[in-house]
Scaffold this motif. Structure first.
Motif, mmCIF file in Angstrom:
data_model
loop_
_atom_site.group_PDB
_atom_site.id
_atom_site.type_symbol
_atom_site.label_atom_id
_atom_site.label_comp_id
_atom_site.label_asym_id
_atom_site.label_seq_id
_atom_site.Cartn_x
_atom_site.Cartn_y
_atom_site.Cartn_z
ATOM 1 N N SER A 119 9.279 -2.306 -4.488
ATOM 2 C CA SER A 119 9.326 -0.882 -4.152
ATOM 3 C C SER A 119 10.430 -0.630 -3.137
ATOM 4 O O SER A 119 10.769 -1.510 -2.348
ATOM 5 C CB SER A 119 7.974 -0.493 -3.564
ATOM 6 O OG SER A 119 8.048 0.758 -2.955
ATOM 7 N N TYR A 178 5.071 2.284 7.228
ATOM 8 C CA TYR A 178 6.369 2.874 6.896
ATOM 9 C C TYR A 178 7.213 3.020 8.156
ATOM 10 O O TYR A 178 6.684 3.182 9.260
ATOM 11 C CB TYR A 178 6.192 4.256 6.255
ATOM 12 C CG TYR A 178 5.503 4.195 4.918
ATOM 13 C CD1 TYR A 178 6.126 3.599 3.827
ATOM 14 C CD2 TYR A 178 4.221 4.702 4.758
ATOM 15 C CE1 TYR A 178 5.491 3.511 2.597
ATOM 16 C CE2 TYR A 178 3.579 4.619 3.530
ATOM 17 C CZ TYR A 178 4.211 4.027 2.455
ATOM 18 O OH TYR A 178 3.578 3.924 1.254
ATOM 19 N N ARG A 206 9.997 7.402 -3.464
ATOM 20 C CA ARG A 206 8.927 6.727 -4.187
ATOM 21 C C ARG A 206 9.421 6.220 -5.535
ATOM 22 O O ARG A 206 9.156 6.788 -6.594
ATOM 23 C CB ARG A 206 7.705 7.626 -4.298
ATOM 24 C CG ARG A 206 7.212 8.057 -2.905
ATOM 25 C CD ARG A 206 5.773 8.397 -2.849
ATOM 26 N NE ARG A 206 4.918 7.288 -3.180
ATOM 27 C CZ ARG A 206 4.677 6.228 -2.394
ATOM 28 N NH1 ARG A 206 5.246 6.141 -1.210
ATOM 29 N NH2 ARG A 206 3.882 5.277 -2.793
ATOM 30 N N LYS A 218 9.516 0.807 1.503
ATOM 31 C CA LYS A 218 9.397 0.136 2.806
ATOM 32 C C LYS A 218 10.763 -0.048 3.453
ATOM 33 O O LYS A 218 10.916 0.116 4.652
ATOM 34 C CB LYS A 218 8.734 -1.236 2.640
ATOM 35 C CG LYS A 218 7.394 -1.189 1.975
ATOM 36 C CD LYS A 218 6.365 -0.587 2.892
ATOM 37 C CE LYS A 218 5.013 -0.538 2.221
ATOM 38 N NZ LYS A 218 3.986 0.060 3.063
HETATM 39 C C1 LIG Z 1 1.729 -5.205 0.114
HETATM 40 C C2 LIG Z 1 1.966 -3.783 -0.265
HETATM 41 N N1 LIG Z 1 2.208 -3.490 -1.543
HETATM 42 C C3 LIG Z 1 2.421 -2.227 -1.953
HETATM 43 C C4 LIG Z 1 2.374 -1.180 -1.065
HETATM 44 C C5 LIG Z 1 2.596 0.207 -1.579
HETATM 45 O O1 LIG Z 1 3.678 0.848 -1.042
HETATM 46 P P1 LIG Z 1 4.428 2.069 -1.726
HETATM 47 O O2 LIG Z 1 3.488 2.691 -2.717
HETATM 48 O O3 LIG Z 1 4.766 3.010 -0.626
HETATM 49 O O4 LIG Z 1 5.639 1.521 -2.398
HETATM 50 C C6 LIG Z 1 2.110 -1.436 0.284
HETATM 51 C C7 LIG Z 1 2.047 -0.341 1.254
HETATM 52 O O5 LIG Z 1 1.619 -0.477 2.380
HETATM 53 C C8 LIG Z 1 1.922 -2.772 0.702
HETATM 54 O O6 LIG Z 1 1.689 -3.086 1.972
#
Ligand SMILES: Cc1ncc(COP(=O)(O)O)c(C=O)c1O
Length: 453
Positions: free
Chosen positions: A294, A104, A304, A297
């Motif tokens: 999402s 993050y 979230r 990031k």
């Molecule tokens: C490839 C990938 N997918 C999904 C996520 C999940 O992230 P978040 O739940 O914060 O959206 C991450 C988090 O590191 C990730 O690297």
């Protein structure tokens, strides 16, 4: 006299400094020997602590609560905690250490002012505390749909609480305990751990710098009859690769021939360093791809909000799987996200984010080339947070990351990203949580840990 001092200790705050012996003598009308003896006894009782040269302080209070006997829990819970690797991955760095393992952005990359403005507006709307539609706010769903491709509309989108929740929900909807799932090798620890927790066998499909290798994908489907292939076509975690345009049609064709879904985790959308990122795989294969995006990031870890997009019965399955664990994303958060992503500030933020990430990645690669040239980057990333490096023969990634932690820099040993045995020794170094200066210092410490010149 001693009793007076004891009461004083019990009434004070731990860490408060006591007056000097001379002051106590005059306050309590006692001799130096009596005061010193009383202090000593109170120290033995654990009420005081003397720090030579600094003074005498009220000690931290020991808990008076009885110790609970919790040994029985191990018997009930059984062996090994699930998702230990993921837990370790997401845990925060020790204070003072340089964080080259973060997934993050550090606070300097979060658009705090713009997010606060959107949050204030959401609060002011008066609707933020009410319930939200189970699938998400229609305008937010429409925004996500536009990002996936022209064949998608708000009806194809389900808003969920972050990418990890999305992966869990999709895997639950599409796989069966005892069944299998194809994944890129290496791939995201969080996806590996979810599949394992669901009792799903992971079938690793080898990748190169251009992404998954189509003939291996074909073979893996033939052998496993898996219902889906999970992949990250854009700035893959951990390697940073982008699935080559010429492979995309082939990947979709292979999945189609095997009557299987492709699960596209587009977690790094918005993290491209410059120029346009390739379109989503979902835009080429509507109906066949289950798409996840999402906002955590590219905006903020605590925003979230994520979307699962798909067409046909699969989206109903996903919605049914989701409602078992969570009904809807807080309306306040959805209104905040919508306010921000539909403002001009969002594009400005992404442009700056891409620039800063690119600078950091360049700093990292230059520092490594100067201090640790034998650590070989597997892919030249064009976006994202991570650099994936192969270590020289004989160097253990686990030992290295532990030595680095002792020297105050956190990196990830690569073994957790392999669903089967790792074929070599790799580390993942991430630029999201450290400034360029910290990255330079971090590499100096890595050179000490790794025995570089
Ligand atoms: C490839 C990938 N997918 C999904 C996520 C999940 O992230 P978040 O739940 O914060 O959206 C991450 C988090 O590191 C990730 O690297």
């Amino acid at each position: 006299m001693e009793q007076l001092l004891r009461q004083r200790c019990l009434a004070g705050e731990s860490g408060d400094r006591l007056p000097s012996v001379r002051q106590l003598m005059s306050e309590l009308a006692a001799s130096p020997v009596t005061v010193s003896r009383a202090l000593k006894r109170l120290e033995q009782e654990g009420l005081l602590q003397t720090q030579p040269g600094s003074g005498t302080f009220i000690a931290a209070r020991k808990s008076t609560r009885p110790r609970l006997d919790l040994a029985w829990q191990s018997l009930v819970l059984g062996a090994a905690p699930p998702a230990a690797a993921l837990h370790a991955l997401v845990s925060e760095a020790a204070p003072g250490s340089i964080m080259l393992a973060s997934g993050y952005c550090d606070p300097s990359l979060i658009p705090v002012k713009e997010l606060s403005k959107a949050a204030r507006r959401a609060l002011g709307s008066g609707s933020g505390w009410g319930r939200a539609p189970l699938s998400g706010l229609p305008e937010l769903r429409a925004w996500f749909a536009r990002g996936v491709g022209p064949d998608y509309s708000d009806e194809d989108v389900l808003v969920v609480q972050g990418g990890q929740a999305a992966i869990h929900t999709v895997f639950r909807a599409v796989t069966k305990p005892g069944g299998s799932l194809l994944v890129e090798s290496p791939t995201y620890v969080g996806a590996i751990e979810v599949a394992r927790a669901l009792g799903v066998e992971l079938v690793p499909v080898p990748c190169d710098a251009l992404g998954v290798v189509p003939e291996f994908l074909e073979r893996a489907f033939e052998q496993s009859r898996a219902p889906a292939f999970y992949c990250q076509p854009l700035h893959q975690n951990p390697t940073g690769s982008v699935l080559a345009l010429e492979r995309r049609g082939e990947v979709l064709d292979i999945a189609r021939r095997h009557t299987a879904f492709v699960i596209e985790d587009d977690y790094a959308r918005g993290l491209t360093y410059g120029g346009a990122a390739p379109h989503t795989l979902a835009s080429q294969g509507p109906g066949q791809v289950i798409y996840i995006r999402s906002l955590t990031k590219c905006l903020a870890a605590s925003l979230r909000v994520a979307a699962i997009c798909g067409k046909g019965p699969v989206l109903e399955r996903v919605a049914a799987a989701r409602v078992l664990e969570d009904f809807f994303v807080p309306r306040l958060l959805q209104e905040t996200a919508l306010g921000l992503v539909t403002s001009r500030a969002f594009e400005r933020h992404l442009a700056r984010l891409g620039r800063v990430l690119q600078e950091r990645m360049q700093t990292l690669q230059e520092a490594l080339a100067a201090r640790l040239p034998e650590w070989r980057p597997v892919v030249q990333p064009s976006g994202g947070f991570h650099l994936w490096l192969e270590l020289p023969p004989g160097m253990s990634a686990e030992d290295l990351s532990q030595r680095a932690a002792r020297l105050g820099v956190r990196i990830n040993a690569g073994s957790g990203w392999f669903p089967a045995e790792p074929p070599g020794q790799y580390v993942r170094i991430s630029i999201a949580g450290a400034t360029s200066e910290e990255i330079r210092q971090g590499v100096e410490r890595l050179a000490l840990a790794g025995g570089g010149s």
